[in-house]
Scaffold this motif. Sequence first.
Motif, short mmCIF file in Angstrom:
data_model
loop_
_atom_site.label_atom_id
_atom_site.label_comp_id
_atom_site.label_asym_id
_atom_site.label_seq_id
_atom_site.Cartn_x
_atom_site.Cartn_y
_atom_site.Cartn_z
N UNK A 78 47.03 40.24 48.45
CA UNK A 78 45.68 39.86 48.85
C UNK A 78 45.59 38.34 48.76
N UNK A 79 44.95 37.73 49.74
CA UNK A 79 44.68 36.29 49.68
C UNK A 79 43.18 36.08 49.78
N UNK A 80 42.70 34.99 49.21
CA UNK A 80 41.30 34.62 49.36
C UNK A 80 41.19 33.11 49.28
N UNK A 81 40.18 32.59 49.94
CA UNK A 81 39.91 31.15 49.91
C UNK A 81 38.98 30.87 48.74
N UNK A 82 39.34 29.89 47.92
CA UNK A 82 38.58 29.55 46.73
C UNK A 82 38.23 28.07 46.79
N UNK A 83 36.94 27.78 46.62
CA UNK A 83 36.51 26.38 46.50
C UNK A 83 36.43 26.04 45.03
N UNK A 84 37.14 25.02 44.64
CA UNK A 84 37.16 24.59 43.24
C UNK A 84 36.34 23.32 43.10
N UNK A 85 35.14 23.46 42.50
CA UNK A 85 34.23 22.32 42.37
C UNK A 85 34.80 21.23 41.46
N UNK A 86 35.65 21.61 40.54
CA UNK A 86 36.23 20.64 39.61
C UNK A 86 37.09 19.61 40.36
N UNK A 87 37.82 20.08 41.38
CA UNK A 87 38.69 19.18 42.16
C UNK A 87 38.11 18.88 43.53
N UNK A 88 37.02 19.55 43.89
CA UNK A 88 36.37 19.37 45.19
C UNK A 88 37.30 19.74 46.34
N UNK A 89 38.09 20.80 46.17
CA UNK A 89 39.04 21.24 47.19
C UNK A 89 38.95 22.75 47.38
N UNK A 90 39.35 23.19 48.56
CA UNK A 90 39.47 24.61 48.86
C UNK A 90 40.95 24.94 48.91
N UNK A 91 41.34 26.07 48.32
CA UNK A 91 42.73 26.48 48.31
C UNK A 91 42.82 27.99 48.50
N UNK A 92 44.00 28.47 48.84
CA UNK A 92 44.23 29.90 49.04
C UNK A 92 44.85 30.49 47.78
N UNK A 93 44.19 31.49 47.23
CA UNK A 93 44.68 32.18 46.04
C UNK A 93 45.48 33.39 46.49
N UNK A 94 46.68 33.56 45.97
CA UNK A 94 47.54 34.70 46.29
C UNK A 94 47.51 35.69 45.14
N UNK A 95 47.25 36.95 45.45
CA UNK A 95 47.22 38.00 44.43
C UNK A 95 48.31 39.01 44.78
N UNK A 96 49.37 39.12 43.97
CA UNK A 96 50.45 40.05 44.29
C UNK A 96 50.00 41.51 44.23
N UNK A 97 50.79 42.35 44.82
CA UNK A 97 50.42 43.76 44.95
C UNK A 97 50.86 44.62 43.78
N UNK A 98 51.26 44.02 42.68
CA UNK A 98 51.83 44.79 41.58
C UNK A 98 50.81 45.27 40.55
N UNK A 99 49.53 45.19 40.87
CA UNK A 99 48.51 45.64 39.92
C UNK A 99 47.82 46.89 40.45
N UNK A 100 47.70 47.94 39.64
CA UNK A 100 47.10 49.18 40.13
C UNK A 100 45.63 49.07 40.49
N UNK A 101 44.93 48.10 39.94
CA UNK A 101 43.49 47.97 40.21
C UNK A 101 43.20 47.18 41.48
N UNK A 102 44.20 46.58 42.04
CA UNK A 102 44.01 45.74 43.22
C UNK A 102 43.45 46.51 44.40
N UNK A 103 43.73 47.79 44.49
CA UNK A 103 43.25 48.57 45.64
C UNK A 103 41.72 48.67 45.69
N UNK A 104 41.05 48.37 44.59
CA UNK A 104 39.59 48.40 44.55
C UNK A 104 38.99 47.19 45.26
N UNK A 105 39.76 46.08 45.34
CA UNK A 105 39.23 44.88 45.99
C UNK A 105 38.97 45.14 47.47
N UNK A 106 37.92 44.52 48.02
CA UNK A 106 37.64 44.69 49.44
C UNK A 106 38.70 44.00 50.29
N UNK A 107 38.73 44.34 51.53
CA UNK A 107 39.64 43.66 52.45
C UNK A 107 40.50 44.65 53.10
#
Length: 107
Positions: A78-107
């Motif tokens: 799963x990927x998502x765009x995250x705006x980090x106010x501390x650095x004032x930048x947007x970045x892509x967060x990568x979430x690997x598929x190895x967690x059993x709870x990940x299937x609950x996330x939308x997308x």
Amino acid sequence: PPRINGILSCKQAGYGKYSHVKLSQEKIDECVRLLGQKYGYASREQVLFIFFYLTCARKEAGLDVKAHTVTRHPSGWVTCRVYESKTNRTWTKLIPSDNPHQKILPG
């Protein structure tokens, strides 16, 4: 080198205000189960808990993630765009598929 502090100095084992707080996988599973019982499967509360523990996002950064930026890829990641106010930048967060709870996330 002189004048190096923080994590690079090797004087600190961890960083962050709550770096000492750690949950075992069993406790995380229990939290997900209890949130599902109280609020329902894939409820906002359950999804937010899972998202925050998978991404380790700070509260301000995690709450600014827009649902339309969360993408589930055929590989299971799963990927998502995250705006980090501390650095004032947007970045892509990568979430690997190895967690059993990940299937609950939308997308």
